[in-house]
Motif scaffolding. Structure first.
Motif, PDB file in Angstrom:
ATOM      1  N   PRO A 109       0.847  -1.204   0.000  1.00 27.14           N
ATOM      2  CA  PRO A 109       0.000   0.000   0.000  1.00 27.14           C
ATOM      3  C   PRO A 109       0.885   1.258   0.000  1.00 27.14           C
ATOM      4  O   PRO A 109       1.996   1.235   0.514  1.00 27.14           O
ATOM      5  CB  PRO A 109      -0.800  -0.113   1.299  1.00 27.14           C
ATOM      6  CG  PRO A 109      -0.001  -1.021   2.166  1.00 27.14           C
ATOM      7  CD  PRO A 109       0.725  -1.961   1.238  1.00 27.14           C
ATOM      8  N   PRO A 110       0.407   2.347  -0.571  1.00 22.22           N
ATOM      9  CA  PRO A 110       1.210   3.571  -0.597  1.00 22.22           C
ATOM     10  C   PRO A 110       1.389   4.136   0.818  1.00 22.22           C
ATOM     11  O   PRO A 110       0.531   3.974   1.675  1.00 22.22           O
ATOM     12  CB  PRO A 110       0.394   4.526  -1.461  1.00 22.22           C
ATOM     13  CG  PRO A 110      -0.998   4.019  -1.381  1.00 22.22           C
ATOM     14  CD  PRO A 110      -0.890   2.527  -1.213  1.00 22.22           C
ATOM     15  N   VAL A 111       2.516   4.776   1.032  1.00 22.92           N
ATOM     16  CA  VAL A 111       2.801   5.394   2.323  1.00 22.92           C
ATOM     17  C   VAL A 111       2.293   6.826   2.273  1.00 22.92           C
ATOM     18  O   VAL A 111       2.644   7.584   1.386  1.00 22.92           O
ATOM     19  CB  VAL A 111       4.319   5.373   2.612  1.00 22.92           C
ATOM     20  CG1 VAL A 111       4.620   6.086   3.912  1.00 22.92           C
ATOM     21  CG2 VAL A 111       4.814   3.941   2.648  1.00 22.92           C
ATOM     22  N   VAL A 112       1.451   7.176   3.235  1.00 27.19           N
ATOM     23  CA  VAL A 112       0.889   8.521   3.305  1.00 27.19           C
ATOM     24  C   VAL A 112       1.400   9.167   4.583  1.00 27.19           C
ATOM     25  O   VAL A 112       1.181   8.655   5.675  1.00 27.19           O
ATOM     26  CB  VAL A 112      -0.656   8.488   3.307  1.00 27.19           C
ATOM     27  CG1 VAL A 112      -1.222   9.893   3.439  1.00 27.19           C
ATOM     28  CG2 VAL A 112      -1.164   7.803   2.062  1.00 27.19           C
ATOM     29  N   ILE A 113       2.089  10.293   4.439  1.00 23.63           N
ATOM     30  CA  ILE A 113       2.600  11.024   5.596  1.00 23.63           C
ATOM     31  C   ILE A 113       1.783  12.294   5.734  1.00 23.63           C
ATOM     32  O   ILE A 113       1.755  13.113   4.825  1.00 23.63           O
ATOM     33  CB  ILE A 113       4.090  11.357   5.426  1.00 23.63           C
ATOM     34  CG1 ILE A 113       4.896  10.064   5.283  1.00 23.63           C
ATOM     35  CG2 ILE A 113       4.586  12.189   6.597  1.00 23.63           C
ATOM     36  CD1 ILE A 113       6.343  10.287   4.971  1.00 23.63           C
ATOM     37  N   GLN A 114       1.107  12.420   6.846  1.00 28.19           N
ATOM     38  CA  GLN A 114       0.296  13.605   7.088  1.00 28.19           C
ATOM     39  C   GLN A 114       1.055  14.533   8.029  1.00 28.19           C
ATOM     40  O   GLN A 114       1.402  14.146   9.137  1.00 28.19           O
ATOM     41  CB  GLN A 114      -1.041  13.228   7.700  1.00 28.19           C
ATOM     42  CG  GLN A 114      -1.935  12.460   6.753  1.00 28.19           C
ATOM     43  CD  GLN A 114      -3.288  12.161   7.362  1.00 28.19           C
ATOM     44  OE1 GLN A 114      -3.466  12.212   8.558  1.00 28.19           O
ATOM     45  NE2 GLN A 114      -4.243  11.823   6.509  1.00 28.19           N
TER      46      GLN A 114
END
Length: 91
Positions: free
Chosen positions: A34-39
């Motif tokens: 899954p893509p890595v999402v950094i908030q």
């Protein structure tokens, strides 16, 4: 030795090959991670605090010795607080 001319769907060794070339490895399908999402948190804007007037500055004057603290260590008649203002013309 003669080249092999078999195709998919022919009988080979008692079994049938259906839909794939027997001389190539099977396709391996792997699921992508899954893509890595950094908030990044939104910056916090703080409200300025209440405006506090600076504490008044005083000098301590001894009338008995006609001098200011720390030039005089003790004052027999007691210290007088005088507003700390620069002398006229001094800046």
């Amino acid at each position: 030795m003669a080249p092999c001319s078999r195709t998919a769907g022919e009988s080979v060794g008692g079994g049938w090959l259906v839909g794939r070339d027997p001389y190539r490895p099977p396709f391996v399908v792997e699921q992508a991670p899954p893509p890595v999402v950094i908030q990044v948190p939104a910056p916090v804007q703080s409200q300025p605090g209440p405006q506090v007037a600076p504490a008044p500055q005083f000098w301590y004057y001894c009338d008995a010795s006609r001098a200011y603290y720390p030039y005089v260590a003790t004052c027999p008649g007691g210290w007088q607080t005088v507003p700390a203002t620069p002398a006229e013309g001094a800046q």
